[in-house]
Design an enzyme around this catalytic site. Structure first.
Site, PDB file in Angstrom:
ATOM      1  NE  ARG A 243      -4.321  -1.262   0.176  1.00 23.43           N
ATOM      2  CZ  ARG A 243      -4.482  -2.358  -0.585  1.00 23.43           C
ATOM      3  NH1 ARG A 243      -3.540  -2.724  -1.431  1.00 23.43           N
ATOM      4  NH2 ARG A 243      -5.593  -3.064  -0.518  1.00 23.43           N
ATOM      5  CD  GLU A 272      -2.971   2.729  -5.621  1.00 25.81           C
ATOM      6  OE1 GLU A 272      -4.005   2.100  -5.937  1.00 25.81           O
ATOM      7  OE2 GLU A 272      -1.979   2.205  -5.119  1.00 25.81           O
ATOM      8  CG  HIS A 290      -3.234  -1.492  -6.995  1.00 30.05           C
ATOM      9  ND1 HIS A 290      -3.603  -0.784  -5.880  1.00 30.05           N
ATOM     10  CD2 HIS A 290      -3.278  -2.794  -6.612  1.00 30.05           C
ATOM     11  CE1 HIS A 290      -3.862  -1.605  -4.884  1.00 30.05           C
ATOM     12  NE2 HIS A 290      -3.660  -2.842  -5.297  1.00 30.05           N
TER      13      HIS A 290
HETATM   14  C1  8YV Z   1      -6.805  -5.938  -5.201  1.00 32.06           C
HETATM   15  C2  8YV Z   1      -5.152  -5.519  -3.314  1.00 32.06           C
HETATM   16  O1  8YV Z   1      -6.806  -6.008  -6.550  1.00 32.06           O
HETATM   17  O2  8YV Z   1      -6.393  -7.302  -2.414  1.00 32.06           O
HETATM   18  C3  8YV Z   1      -5.765  -6.306  -2.206  1.00 32.06           C
HETATM   19  O3  8YV Z   1      -5.561  -5.881  -1.045  1.00 32.06           O
HETATM   20  O4  8YV Z   1      -4.389  -4.675  -3.081  1.00 32.06           O
HETATM   21  C4  8YV Z   1      -5.409  -5.693  -4.757  1.00 32.06           C
HETATM   22  O5  8YV Z   1      -4.457  -6.536  -5.278  1.00 32.06           O
HETATM   23  C5  8YV Z   1      -7.748  -4.851  -4.756  1.00 32.06           C
HETATM   24  O6  8YV Z   1      -7.640  -4.573  -3.412  1.00 32.06           O
HETATM   25  C6  8YV Z   1      -9.175  -5.204  -5.058  1.00 32.06           C
HETATM   26  O7  8YV Z   1     -10.066  -4.548  -4.188  1.00 32.06           O
END
Ligand code: 8YV
Length: 328
Positions: A243, A272, A290
């Site tokens: 993150r 983002e 991402h």
């Molecule tokens: C997802 C992610 O695509 O799952 C997670 O925490 O960071 C991502 O890879 C995204 O969050 C989908 O909501």
């Protein structure tokens, strides 16, 4: 008598197979044009739904949750990270939150490894050179990068994804170091030949590559602060597929501009989808939108998990992937 189907509101477009199965099982409201929902649309969704299926692009904060109808009993997040959901308010309002852990591990680890290779070996820069039409041919000293074999990799957060990265990096000849709230089981340390650092500061100062695999929580916000980033060596690289909020992005950008660290591979950003324009100007960074878990197989597995969580909950059982505030 047939049970009444729960009304499930899905905030973004999901793979067809998942949406079709949801339509069969639940009273499902889809977002066909895939636009990110506005706050007003989210409020409308929580007012009407029995189950909300959000993604990272939806800010489910307390100002949204306090407007939820009494029907809303489950937020079945499509994704593992739940930092966009106010878990405390959800708990106060007896709303269960689930996520999709485990199924993104290998894909995210692959993308991390891709960045660990791309930045020191200047892969994206080389690709840009070819496309610019300015490549004048091979020479013994042009575009030299750095070897990763034999280098030290510092992993921040040794959960599922951190360990999957460690396995890959070990196969590439890197030595594995890690910092985690808790030391992992000795068998895992032995398998990975991993060195544990209780002090993040001490680890940062000794690594060639540092990669982040912690969740974003109040405790990890700006974990890599300006002070901590300064501990990194000038020849070292930072990789982040976790993150953006975990890194002070402005401080990192300044250090990259001044050559105080050698480069960065970033798949996630503090604000983002906005990306600091100064990062975009730099050659020593690889920037991805991402993409960590972005495989069709992964998205289908995530959708399957969402369906299982909703179905189990609707049938009156504890869903398998409940997120408890104490887990964070
Ligand atoms: C997802 C992610 O695509 O799952 C997670 O925490 O960071 C991502 O890879 C995204 O969050 C989908 O909501």
């Amino acid at each position: 008598m047939a049970q009444k189907k729960p009304l499930v509101v899905v905030t973004r477009k999901l793979p067809d197979a998942i949406e079709t199965r949801m339509m069969e099982l639940f009273e499902t409201r889809l977002n066909l044009d895939d636009h990110p929902m506005t706050k007003a649309e989210l409020v409308e969704a929580v007012k009407t739904a029995d189950v909300l299926v959000p993604t990272i692009t939806d800010r489910i904060d307390s100002s949204v949750l306090v407007q939820a109808g009494t029907n809303l009993k489950l937020i079945a997040n499509f994704g593992t990270g739940v930092d966009h959901i106010d878990l405390a308010t959800a708990r106060q309002r007896s709303i269960t939150v689930t996520n999709t852990p485990g199924v993104l591990t290998e894909d995210t680890a692959d993308m991390t490894m891709a960045l660990i290779l791309s930045v020191p070996r200047r892969i994206a820069e080389g690709e840009r050179l070819i496309r610019s039409g300015n490549w004048s041919g091979w020479s013994p000293t042009s575009m030299l990068g750095h070897r990763i074999w034999g280098k030290r990799l510092g992993i921040i957060g040794m959960g599922r994804i951190g360990q999957a990265v460690a396995r890959r990096a070990k196969a590439f000849g890197m030595s594995i170091h890690y910092h985690n709230r808790k030391r992992v089981h000795p068998d895992i340390e032995t398998e990975l030949e991993a060195t544990y650092w209780e002090s993040l500061d001490q680890m940062l100062a000794r690594m060639d590559v540092v990669t982040i695999h912690s969740p974003h929580t109040p405790a990890t916000f700006h974990l890599l602060s300006a002070r901590r980033l300064k501990l990194m060596q000038p020849h070292s690289y930072l990789i982040n597929t976790s993150r953006g909020e975990i890194v002070d992005e402005n401080a990192l950008t300044r250090m990259l501009q001044r050559g105080e660290i050698a480069g960065a591979g970033l798949d996630v950003f503090e604000h983002e989808p906005a990306v600091n324009p100064k990062l975009i100007e730099l050659d020593n960074v690889v920037l991805l939108p991402h993409l960590g878990s972005a495989t069709l197989e992964g998205r289908i597995d995530m959708g399957e998990k969402v369906i299982i969580n909703i179905k189990t909950f609707a049938d009156g059982h504890n869903p398998p992937d409940r997120v408890l505030a104490s887990m964070l």
